[in-house]
Design a protein around this motif. Structure first.
Motif, PDB file in Angstrom:
ATOM      1  N   ILE A  36      47.834  54.584  28.708  1.00 10.36           N
ATOM      2  CA  ILE A  36      47.063  54.900  29.919  1.00 10.36           C
ATOM      3  C   ILE A  36      47.023  53.711  30.882  1.00 10.36           C
ATOM      4  CG2 ILE A  36      44.805  55.579  30.793  1.00 10.36           C
ATOM      5  CD1 ILE A  36      44.393  57.147  28.206  1.00 10.36           C
ATOM      6  N   PRO A  37      46.655  52.490  30.428  1.00 12.21           N
ATOM      7  CA  PRO A  37      46.681  51.345  31.363  1.00 12.21           C
ATOM      8  C   PRO A  37      48.079  51.058  31.904  1.00 12.21           C
ATOM      9  CG  PRO A  37      45.375  50.824  29.420  1.00 12.21           C
ATOM     10  CD  PRO A  37      46.096  52.084  29.118  1.00 12.21           C
TER      11      PRO A  37
ATOM     12  N   VAL B  48      50.480  53.265  32.567  1.00 12.85           N
ATOM     13  CA  VAL B  48      50.769  54.230  33.624  1.00 12.85           C
ATOM     14  C   VAL B  48      49.983  53.895  34.896  1.00 12.85           C
ATOM     15  CG1 VAL B  48      50.609  56.652  34.271  1.00 12.85           C
ATOM     16  CG2 VAL B  48      51.345  56.034  31.964  1.00 12.85           C
ATOM     17  N   LEU B  49      48.702  53.559  34.728  1.00 10.93           N
ATOM     18  CA  LEU B  49      47.879  53.221  35.898  1.00 10.93           C
ATOM     19  C   LEU B  49      48.391  51.962  36.593  1.00 10.93           C
ATOM     20  CD1 LEU B  49      44.300  53.943  34.471  1.00 10.93           C
ATOM     21  CD2 LEU B  49      45.654  55.363  36.030  1.00 10.93           C
ATOM     22  N   MET B  50      48.782  50.969  35.799  1.00  9.14           N
ATOM     23  CA  MET B  50      49.261  49.721  36.400  1.00  9.14           C
ATOM     24  C   MET B  50      50.577  49.941  37.144  1.00  9.14           C
ATOM     25  SD  MET B  50      47.869  46.661  36.485  1.00  9.14           S
ATOM     26  CE  MET B  50      47.000  46.359  34.932  1.00  9.14           C
TER      27      MET B  50
ATOM     28  N   GLY C  39      51.435  52.687  38.593  1.00 11.94           N
ATOM     29  CA  GLY C  39      51.075  53.370  39.831  1.00 11.94           C
ATOM     30  C   GLY C  39      50.552  52.407  40.881  1.00 11.94           C
ATOM     31  N   LEU C  40      49.796  51.394  40.460  1.00 10.90           N
ATOM     32  CA  LEU C  40      49.305  50.392  41.409  1.00 10.90           C
ATOM     33  C   LEU C  40      50.441  49.556  41.992  1.00 10.90           C
ATOM     34  CD1 LEU C  40      46.101  49.143  39.535  1.00 10.90           C
ATOM     35  CD2 LEU C  40      46.212  50.648  41.529  1.00 10.90           C
TER      36      LEU C  40
ATOM     37  N   THR D  26      44.553  47.024  45.178  1.00 12.99           N
ATOM     38  CA  THR D  26      45.338  47.035  43.943  1.00 12.99           C
ATOM     39  C   THR D  26      44.916  45.913  43.003  1.00 12.99           C
ATOM     40  OG1 THR D  26      47.048  45.759  45.099  1.00 12.99           O
ATOM     41  CG2 THR D  26      47.350  48.136  44.963  1.00 12.99           C
TER      42      THR D  26
ATOM     43  N   VAL E 217      41.342  47.014  41.484  1.00 13.91           N
ATOM     44  CA  VAL E 217      41.482  48.068  40.478  1.00 13.91           C
ATOM     45  C   VAL E 217      42.331  47.583  39.306  1.00 13.91           C
ATOM     46  CG1 VAL E 217      42.309  50.418  40.069  1.00 13.91           C
ATOM     47  CG2 VAL E 217      41.199  49.835  42.238  1.00 13.91           C
ATOM     48  N   GLY E 218      43.347  46.777  39.603  1.00 16.72           N
ATOM     49  CA  GLY E 218      44.196  46.256  38.534  1.00 16.72           C
ATOM     50  C   GLY E 218      43.437  45.392  37.563  1.00 16.72           C
TER      51      GLY E 218
ATOM     52  N   VAL F 238      41.734  47.833  35.214  1.00 15.08           N
ATOM     53  CA  VAL F 238      42.734  48.427  34.322  1.00 15.08           C
ATOM     54  C   VAL F 238      43.205  47.407  33.293  1.00 15.08           C
ATOM     55  CG1 VAL F 238      45.037  49.470  34.243  1.00 15.08           C
ATOM     56  CG2 VAL F 238      43.458  50.066  36.088  1.00 15.08           C
TER      57      VAL F 238
END
Length: 393
Positions: free
Chosen positions: A42-43, A45-47, A49-50, A61, A64-65, A68
């Motif tokens: 999950i982290p 994929v999120l990272m 995306g950022l 970014t 939020v990063g 994450v």
């Protein structure tokens, strides 16, 4: 082959995501037994995306990063996720506001001190040093590197701009020297050769009148010689005046583009820089629709504004120099006002030539020109026709 910034960011995100999936699949990460294995993705994929927003939204970014990254450390530290977070810090300093480097330096240093201090409190010195080293590599090294790159980039841009300005000033000085030399040649031709030709024509005409008064025959060789002398001197005088007119043109060669009113911002910027120490400010206002102006009118308007600003820099009292260009249906009105300073004129050779030149430009086009003190300000006003009349330059 070059890639756009968007394509580069997409490639970084794709590479980070692929590396994270591969490392998770083979179990090459610090797994937390309290959460399932897929939670570590999950982290990642999120990272990734950022990473797509690293240039356009650097502050968002990075903020939020950081969250994450903390979740990723709890779920299981995947090396790809850590590397992508360091890239977000790097991009935040490189593409974000100037204060970003200072903020991230402070937060990175504080995070390193807190984490190494907690490790020292609950473990030993060796583990605390290892934590401090890893935190420095993650939180401080990319920020410091990006700050160094940005400083070099800004310095290179500044030097490039300075070189362009130096080249422009050198070109302007060169053209100014050429114009001054042509003007000097025109004055000498007018004062010496043209005057002599005029004297020859006048004396030849007088000699012809005297010979006719004495009733000499028309086929007298003397009269014929005097006629030839007068005719050639008049023709030579006309050619000389045409040459003087060409020399007085500041850019007669077609290889040089005549200045346009659209380039007045450069002249204003130069005047603003030159008059800053004298306490001068400059405002240029255009009223009406400029539309299409004939080349002589546009050149004359440009030179009148330029000379008005130059005179203001030399002679005006501290204050605001206001220039207004009004575009009417059949004319162009130019008004320049500056704070009047009594006794500002300088007893130098050539003083007042600027006003004479502006007046001549306006009169050659069939316009009007006035200049002088009025209501506590020095006002220059010129009215030029939109189109030149037949027979005028």
């Amino acid at each position: 082959m070059t890639f756009s910034p968007r394509q580069q960011d997409s490639a970084i995100a794709a590479a980070g995501l692929a590396a994270g999936v591969l490392l998770t699949a083979v179990g090459a990460y610090d797994r937390n037994e309290l959460v399932p294995w897929w939670a570590a993705l999950i982290p990642v994929v999120l990272m990734s995306g950022l990473e797509l927003l690293r240039r356009t939204h650097p502050i968002w970014t990075v903020s939020v990063g950081g969250v994450v990254f903390g979740v990723g450390v709890f779920y299981g530290s995947v090396l790809a996720m850590v590397v992508m977070f360091t890239d977000l810090l790097y991009a935040g300093v490189l593409y974000g506001p100037p204060r970003m480097a200072k903020v991230l330096h402070l937060t990175g240093g504080a995070t390193t001190v807190v984490l190494s201090g907690l490790t020292l409190l609950y473990a030993d010195v060796s583990n605390a040093l290892v934590v401090a080293g890893f935190c420095g590599l993650i939180f401080i090294a990319p920020v410091w590197t990006a700050d160094l790159v940005r400083r070099h980039r800004d310095r290179a841009e500044t030097e490039h701009l300075r070189a362009e300005q130096t080249a422009l000033l050198a070109e302007l000085d060169r053209r100014g020297a050429v114009v001054a030399e042509r003007a000097r040649m025109a004055r000498e031709l007018h004062d010496v050769i043209a005057n002599h030709l005029s004297a020859i024509a006048i004396h030849a005409t007088g000699a012809q009148s005297l010979a006719r008064r004495r009733q000499q025959p028309e086929d007298d060789p003397v009269l014929e010689a005097l006629a030839v002398i007068r005719e050639n001197s008049v023709l030579g005088l006309a050619e000389m005046r045409r040459m003087i007119g060409l020399l007085r043109e500041e850019e007669p060669d077609e290889a040089y583009a005549a200045p346009r009113l659209a380039a007045l911002d450069v002249v204003v910027a130069q005047a603003r820089a030159a008059g800053r120490e004298a306490g001068l400010g400059f405002e240029v206002v255009e009223e009406g629709e400029r539309g299409e102006l004939s080349a002589p009118v546009e050149l004359a308007a440009y030179r009148i504004v330029q000379e008005s600003l130059t005179n203001a820099v030399k002679h005006a009292a501290p204050g605001t120099v206001r220039v207004r260009l009004g575009y009417r249906a059949e004319r162009v009105e130019i008004t320049a006002e500056s704070a009047y300073r009594a006794g500002a004129g300088r007893p130098l050779q050539g003083a007042g030539a600027g006003l004479v030149g502006m007046a001549e430009r306006a009169q050659l086009l069939g316009g009007e020109f006035t200049a002088g003190p009025a209501d506590g300000v020095w006002r220059v006003r010129a009215v030029l026709p939109r189109e030149t009349k037949e027979g005028r330059p």
